[in-house]
Scaffold this active site. Structure first.
Site, PDB file in Angstrom:
ATOM      1  N   HIS A 159     -42.521  10.746 -40.804  1.00 51.46           N
ATOM      2  CA  HIS A 159     -41.779   9.394 -40.628  1.00 51.46           C
ATOM      3  C   HIS A 159     -40.530   9.317 -41.388  1.00 51.46           C
ATOM      4  O   HIS A 159     -39.230   9.398 -40.898  1.00 51.46           O
ATOM      5  CB  HIS A 159     -42.756   8.162 -41.163  1.00 51.46           C
ATOM      6  CG  HIS A 159     -42.149   6.836 -41.337  1.00 51.46           C
ATOM      7  ND1 HIS A 159     -42.141   5.904 -42.154  1.00 51.46           N
ATOM      8  CD2 HIS A 159     -41.441   6.055 -39.912  1.00 51.46           C
ATOM      9  CE1 HIS A 159     -41.636   4.888 -41.644  1.00 51.46           C
ATOM     10  NE2 HIS A 159     -41.088   5.204 -40.401  1.00 51.46           N
TER      11      HIS A 159
ATOM     12  N   HIS B 199     -44.797   4.943 -46.883  1.00 49.00           N
ATOM     13  CA  HIS B 199     -45.524   3.792 -46.077  1.00 49.00           C
ATOM     14  C   HIS B 199     -46.800   4.055 -45.379  1.00 49.00           C
ATOM     15  O   HIS B 199     -47.271   3.637 -44.284  1.00 49.00           O
ATOM     16  CB  HIS B 199     -44.452   3.817 -44.594  1.00 49.00           C
ATOM     17  CG  HIS B 199     -42.926   3.601 -45.123  1.00 49.00           C
ATOM     18  ND1 HIS B 199     -42.266   4.754 -44.952  1.00 49.00           N
ATOM     19  CD2 HIS B 199     -42.296   2.677 -45.821  1.00 49.00           C
ATOM     20  CE1 HIS B 199     -41.078   4.634 -45.507  1.00 49.00           C
ATOM     21  NE2 HIS B 199     -40.962   3.058 -45.773  1.00 49.00           N
TER      22      HIS B 199
HETATM   23 FE1  FES Z   1     -44.367   8.569 -44.733  1.00 49.83          FE
HETATM   24 FE2  FES Z   1     -42.933   6.484 -44.047  1.00 49.83          FE
HETATM   25  S1  FES Z   1     -42.198   8.108 -45.163  1.00 49.83           S
HETATM   26  S2  FES Z   1     -45.038   6.718 -43.746  1.00 49.83           S
END
Ligand code: FES
Length: 174
Positions: free
Chosen positions: A104, A123
């Site tokens: 992500h 997140h």
């Molecule tokens: Fe891992 Fe956003 S950096 S869920």
């Protein structure tokens, strides 16, 4: 009027014959130009090096071994999961390897042994190590990149590729 009908008929045949030839020619040009473009197009595959990551003797069931692949800037893990799984190698088909960089936004992932998942403190995305790194929760938009592994006759474990793009690498830009 009779000769006029013949002329019309001859003209129609000539038109249809010409149209057929032009269609065939256009198709041939299209095929040729598509092949030429394919020859000239840059490859969309990223080639990763073959790299020795460890030996089966280094692994204990459900305890991740920190590695780096495809280079020192790319942290990851080898895990012996204790049961045959997707992408698993070795005599028991249970050795897998993953990046530990969240796809992500690049936070470092933590392994949770109780459910064999990689978890992101950024997140809260979660990835199932027994299901090829499948995302099971959170904001990431792809599964966790899994290494393509091979084990030789001495038990040395080699990575030879990755099945998804690794987060934040310049080589991802085509
Ligand atoms: Fe891992 Fe956003 S950096 S869920």
């Amino acid at each position: 009027m009779k000769s006029c009908d013949k002329l019309v008929d001859a003209g129609r045949r000539h038109f249809l014959s010409s149209a057929g030839a032009m269609t065939a020619a256009a198709a041939a040009v299209s095929v040729l130009s598509t092949e030429a473009k394919a020859d000239q197009a840059p490859s969309t595959l990223i080639r990763y090096p073959k790299s020795r990551l460890g030996n089966v003797a280094d692994l204990k069931v459900n305890e991740p071994l920190a590695v780096n692949y495809p280079d020192d800037d790319a942290p990851g893990v080898l895990i012996k999961l204790g049961q045959r799984v997707v992408g698993g190698v070795g005599a028991d088909g249970d050795i897998v390897g993953f990046t530990t960089v969240c796809p992500h936004k690049g936070f470092p992932l933590n392994y949770v042994a109780s459910d064999k998942t990689m978890n992101c403190p950024g997140h809260y995305s979660r990835f199932d190590c027994e299901k090829g790194g499948q995302q099971i929760w959170g904001q990431a938009t792809q599964n966790l990149p899994q290494y393509t592994l091979r084990i030789d006759e001495k038990g040395d474990i080699y990575a030879e590729g990755v099945d998804e793009l690794l987060y934040g690498r310049l080589s991802n830009v085509l």
